[in-house]
Write a protein that holds these residues in place. Structure first.
Motif, PDB file in Angstrom:
ATOM      1  N   TRP A  54       0.834  -1.204   0.000  1.00 19.20           N
ATOM      2  CA  TRP A  54       0.000   0.000   0.000  1.00 19.20           C
ATOM      3  C   TRP A  54       0.870   1.257   0.000  1.00 19.20           C
ATOM      4  N   GLU A  55       1.872   1.287   0.859  1.00 22.15           N
ATOM      5  CA  GLU A  55       2.757   2.448   0.928  1.00 22.15           C
ATOM      6  C   GLU A  55       3.474   2.689  -0.392  1.00 22.15           C
ATOM      7  N   CYS A  56       3.783   1.617  -1.097  1.00 22.78           N
ATOM      8  CA  CYS A  56       4.484   1.725  -2.385  1.00 22.78           C
ATOM      9  C   CYS A  56       3.566   2.209  -3.491  1.00 22.78           C
ATOM     10  N   GLU A  57       2.368   1.636  -3.583  1.00 24.23           N
ATOM     11  CA  GLU A  57       1.464   1.932  -4.696  1.00 24.23           C
ATOM     12  C   GLU A  57       0.550   3.127  -4.432  1.00 24.23           C
ATOM     13  N   MET A  58       0.304   3.449  -3.154  1.00 24.57           N
ATOM     14  CA  MET A  58      -0.602   4.544  -2.797  1.00 24.57           C
ATOM     15  C   MET A  58       0.107   5.507  -1.829  1.00 24.57           C
ATOM     16  N   PRO A  59       1.276   6.024  -2.191  1.00 21.72           N
ATOM     17  CA  PRO A  59       2.053   6.844  -1.261  1.00 21.72           C
ATOM     18  C   PRO A  59       1.298   8.115  -0.860  1.00 21.72           C
ATOM     19  N   GLY A  60       1.352   8.407   0.433  1.00 16.80           N
ATOM     20  CA  GLY A  60       0.709   9.615   0.934  1.00 16.80           C
ATOM     21  C   GLY A  60      -0.770   9.466   1.221  1.00 16.80           C
ATOM     22  N   ILE A  61      -1.337   8.277   0.987  1.00 14.72           N
ATOM     23  CA  ILE A  61      -2.756   8.028   1.246  1.00 14.72           C
ATOM     24  C   ILE A  61      -2.855   7.121   2.472  1.00 14.72           C
ATOM     25  N   LYS A  62      -3.375   7.652   3.569  1.00 14.27           N
ATOM     26  CA  LYS A  62      -3.438   6.874   4.805  1.00 14.27           C
ATOM     27  C   LYS A  62      -4.618   5.917   4.764  1.00 14.27           C
ATOM     28  N   PRO A  63      -4.366   4.633   4.981  1.00  9.37           N
ATOM     29  CA  PRO A  63      -5.486   3.680   5.026  1.00  9.37           C
ATOM     30  C   PRO A  63      -6.193   3.708   6.372  1.00  9.37           C
ATOM     31  N   TYR A  64      -7.506   3.822   6.325  1.00 11.72           N
ATOM     32  CA  TYR A  64      -8.353   3.644   7.501  1.00 11.72           C
ATOM     33  C   TYR A  64      -9.064   2.305   7.302  1.00 11.72           C
ATOM     34  N   TYR A  65      -8.540   1.289   7.958  1.00  4.04           N
ATOM     35  CA  TYR A  65      -9.038  -0.070   7.740  1.00  4.04           C
ATOM     36  C   TYR A  65     -10.501  -0.201   8.131  1.00  4.04           C
ATOM     37  N   ALA A  66     -11.304  -0.814   7.249  1.00  3.25           N
ATOM     38  CA  ALA A  66     -12.734  -1.023   7.500  1.00  3.25           C
ATOM     39  C   ALA A  66     -12.912  -2.198   8.455  1.00  3.25           C
ATOM     40  N   VAL A  67     -13.170  -1.902   9.713  1.00  3.26           N
ATOM     41  CA  VAL A  67     -13.201  -2.908  10.772  1.00  3.26           C
ATOM     42  C   VAL A  67     -14.247  -3.985  10.504  1.00  3.26           C
ATOM     43  N   LYS A  68     -15.362  -3.623   9.877  1.00  4.60           N
ATOM     44  CA  LYS A  68     -16.438  -4.592   9.645  1.00  4.60           C
ATOM     45  C   LYS A  68     -15.984  -5.782   8.811  1.00  4.60           C
ATOM     46  N   CYS A  69     -14.954  -5.603   8.000  1.00  8.22           N
ATOM     47  CA  CYS A  69     -14.498  -6.668   7.102  1.00  8.22           C
ATOM     48  C   CYS A  69     -13.942  -7.866   7.862  1.00  8.22           C
ATOM     49  N   ASN A  70     -13.227  -7.584   8.932  1.00  7.09           N
ATOM     50  CA  ASN A  70     -12.666  -8.636   9.789  1.00  7.09           C
ATOM     51  C   ASN A  70     -12.158  -7.938  11.040  1.00  7.09           C
ATOM     52  N   ASP A  71     -12.834  -8.135  12.167  1.00 10.39           N
ATOM     53  CA  ASP A  71     -12.494  -7.411  13.388  1.00 10.39           C
ATOM     54  C   ASP A  71     -11.566  -8.200  14.307  1.00 10.39           C
ATOM     55  N   ASN A  72     -10.793  -9.106  13.738  1.00  8.47           N
ATOM     56  CA  ASN A  72      -9.838  -9.867  14.535  1.00  8.47           C
ATOM     57  C   ASN A  72      -8.859  -8.917  15.219  1.00  8.47           C
ATOM     58  N   ILE A  73      -8.691  -9.073  16.507  1.00  7.24           N
ATOM     59  CA  ILE A  73      -7.918  -8.103  17.280  1.00  7.24           C
ATOM     60  C   ILE A  73      -6.433  -8.111  16.919  1.00  7.24           C
ATOM     61  N   VAL A  74      -5.888  -9.265  16.566  1.00  2.48           N
ATOM     62  CA  VAL A  74      -4.478  -9.312  16.171  1.00  2.48           C
ATOM     63  C   VAL A  74      -4.277  -8.566  14.858  1.00  2.48           C
ATOM     64  N   LEU A  75      -5.171  -8.769  13.910  1.00  2.00           N
ATOM     65  CA  LEU A  75      -5.102  -8.028  12.650  1.00  2.00           C
ATOM     66  C   LEU A  75      -5.166  -6.523  12.908  1.00  2.00           C
ATOM     67  N   LEU A  76      -6.098  -6.101  13.753  1.00  2.00           N
ATOM     68  CA  LEU A  76      -6.241  -4.675  14.056  1.00  2.00           C
ATOM     69  C   LEU A  76      -4.977  -4.123  14.712  1.00  2.00           C
ATOM     70  N   LYS A  77      -4.397  -4.891  15.623  1.00  2.00           N
ATOM     71  CA  LYS A  77      -3.207  -4.425  16.335  1.00  2.00           C
ATOM     72  C   LYS A  77      -2.013  -4.285  15.389  1.00  2.00           C
ATOM     73  N   VAL A  78      -1.843  -5.244  14.504  1.00  2.00           N
ATOM     74  CA  VAL A  78      -0.738  -5.160  13.544  1.00  2.00           C
ATOM     75  C   VAL A  78      -0.907  -3.936  12.648  1.00  2.00           C
ATOM     76  N   LEU A  79      -2.118  -3.727  12.150  1.00  2.00           N
ATOM     77  CA  LEU A  79      -2.370  -2.574  11.287  1.00  2.00           C
ATOM     78  C   LEU A  79      -2.129  -1.265  12.031  1.00  2.00           C
ATOM     79  N   ALA A  80      -2.561  -1.199  13.288  1.00  2.00           N
ATOM     80  CA  ALA A  80      -2.322   0.012  14.075  1.00  2.00           C
ATOM     81  C   ALA A  80      -0.835   0.270  14.256  1.00  2.00           C
ATOM     82  N   ASN A  81      -0.082  -0.787  14.545  1.00  2.00           N
ATOM     83  CA  ASN A  81       1.365  -0.646  14.726  1.00  2.00           C
ATOM     84  C   ASN A  81       2.053  -0.168  13.452  1.00  2.00           C
ATOM     85  N   LEU A  82       1.468  -0.506  12.317  1.00  2.00           N
ATOM     86  CA  LEU A  82       2.040  -0.089  11.031  1.00  2.00           C
ATOM     87  C   LEU A  82       1.663   1.338  10.667  1.00  2.00           C
TER      88      LEU A  82
END
Length: 415
Positions: A54-82
């Motif tokens: 995402w950072e490579c192909e969409m530089p400068g565009i911050k992703p706001y992950y759509a939680v409804k798609c998969n609200d797994n807490i580990v996935l959310l935590k990894v994305l937040a850390n990134l």
């Protein structure tokens, strides 16, 4: 060698070398000969890979992950850390992000154009700064319940090739309705700070984003003239989780970045965001299910071809189904294709037509209507890759069957 670390309260198996999800699942299955529940494995490495892409192909565009798609807490935590923010649509999603210390309210966008009053007031009290809207009625609701919350105008600009069209449910007409909504917001004292769009789920035409950006530019100009502090360009969702010859993030990114350069060239004036869901959620999750029943039937019962009446087919019954992990068939139109978790003794064995049924008593609990496998045995495991979007988050325990158990893995480099 491997060891375990803990992330968001869950054990993560850290491997000394990279392994595929299938390798990990096969190893886990060896210790589950007496287990009756299915299981899912999540690769943290694949989340990181997707974020870097995402950072490579969409530089400068911050992703706001759509939680409804998969609200797994580990996935959310990894994305937040990134560095991701979060697109939340309900009180429960907002509370999860904040109460589990995944992110702060400032990293949330309340991306539901028609908000439950209780949820809206709750989000406002927690300090969520922005919400989308697409009607004068919603503006009045925001004025009454969240008067200082900034508004982002949701427009309808749906790609005809998208598999899921959202234009009938959300989004105002980008040419007919915009002016009166911007004026109404100004009268109510609600600052409209940007525009959002959703081109449709699994959009197959990258140029749809350019058409949306053209509309956004026109709306920005009009909003500024009316007196709104326009700055947020929200590209919404629709980004693919699985690529094909028509669509990939690289193809979308090429189109998006060219359009932004043309229509929003002074980048420092704007805040560019998007709301990807399945793009991040799909590939990290894979699932395995055990065969607990096998019936030999005339092949035409499966193929619906009378010429196959004298041939053999098999119906297999597994301990996962469309009310469970494979709910993505109903909710996201995905048709997963499985494979035996182990190859068996002879990879050149004859293949037979087969149907894969879920475990419930519902005849609609059909995982695969027609596939081809060697003769599989009761107790064998089947494996499906890339199954994280609108699957785990939509699981129910209909008929009393348990949810798949989750296992997490990464390698030393990822952790």
């Amino acid at each position: 060698m491997s060891h375990f670390e803990v992330l968001a309260g869950n054990k993560v198996m850290v491997l000394g070398k990279p392994l595929t999800a299938k390798d990990v699942a096969e190893t886990l299955s060896l210790g589950m000969k007496k287990k009756t529940e299915p299981f899912t494995v999540m690769s943290l490495k694949k989340v990181v890979e997707r974020y870097r892409e995402w950072e490579c192909e969409m530089p400068g565009i911050k992703p706001y992950y759509a939680v409804k798609c998969n609200d797994n807490i580990v996935l959310l935590k990894v994305l937040a850390n990134l560095g991701a923010g979060f697109d939340c649509a309900t009180k429960a999603e907002i509370d999860m992000i904040i109460n589990e210390n995944i992110a702060t309210a400032d990293d949330i966008i309340y991306a539901h154009p028609i908000k439950t009053p209780e949820f809206l007031k709750h989000a406002y009290n927690l300090g969520v700064p922005r919400a989308t809207f697409d009607s004068k009625e919603e503006l009045c609701k925001m004025k009454a319940l969240s008067p200082e919350m900034e508004g982002i105008l949701r427009i309808s600009c749906c790609d005809k090739t998208a598999e899921r069209q959202l234009k009938h449910k959300f989004g105002c007409d980008p040419t007919k309705d915009v002016t009166k909504l911007l004026i109404k917001a100004k009268e109510l004292g609600i600052n409209v700070v940007g525009v959002s769009v959703h081109v449709g789920s699994r959009c197959c035409d990258p140029s749809a984003y350019e058409r949306a950006i053209i509309h956004m530019r026109q709306i920005f100009d009009e909003g500024i003239l009316i007196g709104h502090p326009m700055k947020v360009v929200d590209l919404g969702g629709g980004f693919p989780g699985i690529y094909n010859e028509k669509i990939s993030l690289a193809k979308i990114g090429k189109c998006v970045m060219a359009a932004l350069q043309k229509y929003f060239p002074e980048k420092e004036k704007y805040e560019f965001i998007a709301e990807p869901g399945r793009y991040f959620a799909t590939t990290p999750f894979s699932t395995a299910a055990k065969i607990f029943g096998r019936i030999e039937v005339p092949a035409n019962r499966i193929t619906d071809n009378e010429n196959d009446a004298n041939k053999i087919g098999y119906m297999y019954y597994i301990n996962d189904g469309t009310y469970m992990t494979f709910s993505c068939k109903h909710f996201d139109g995905i048709h997963p294709i499985g494979q035996p978790l182990t190859n068996g003794n002879d990879t050149n064995e004859e293949l037979f037509p087969a149907t894969i049924w879920g475990p419930t008593c519902d005849s609609a609990d059909l995982v695969e209507s027609l596939t081809y496998h060697r003769k599989l045995n009761i107790g064998e495991w089947l494996f499906w890759d890339e199954i994280g979007a609108y699957s785990i988050s939509t699981v129910v325990e209909f008929n009393g069957f348990p949810k798949a158990k989750l296992y997490y893995f990464a390698d030393d480099e990822t952790m």
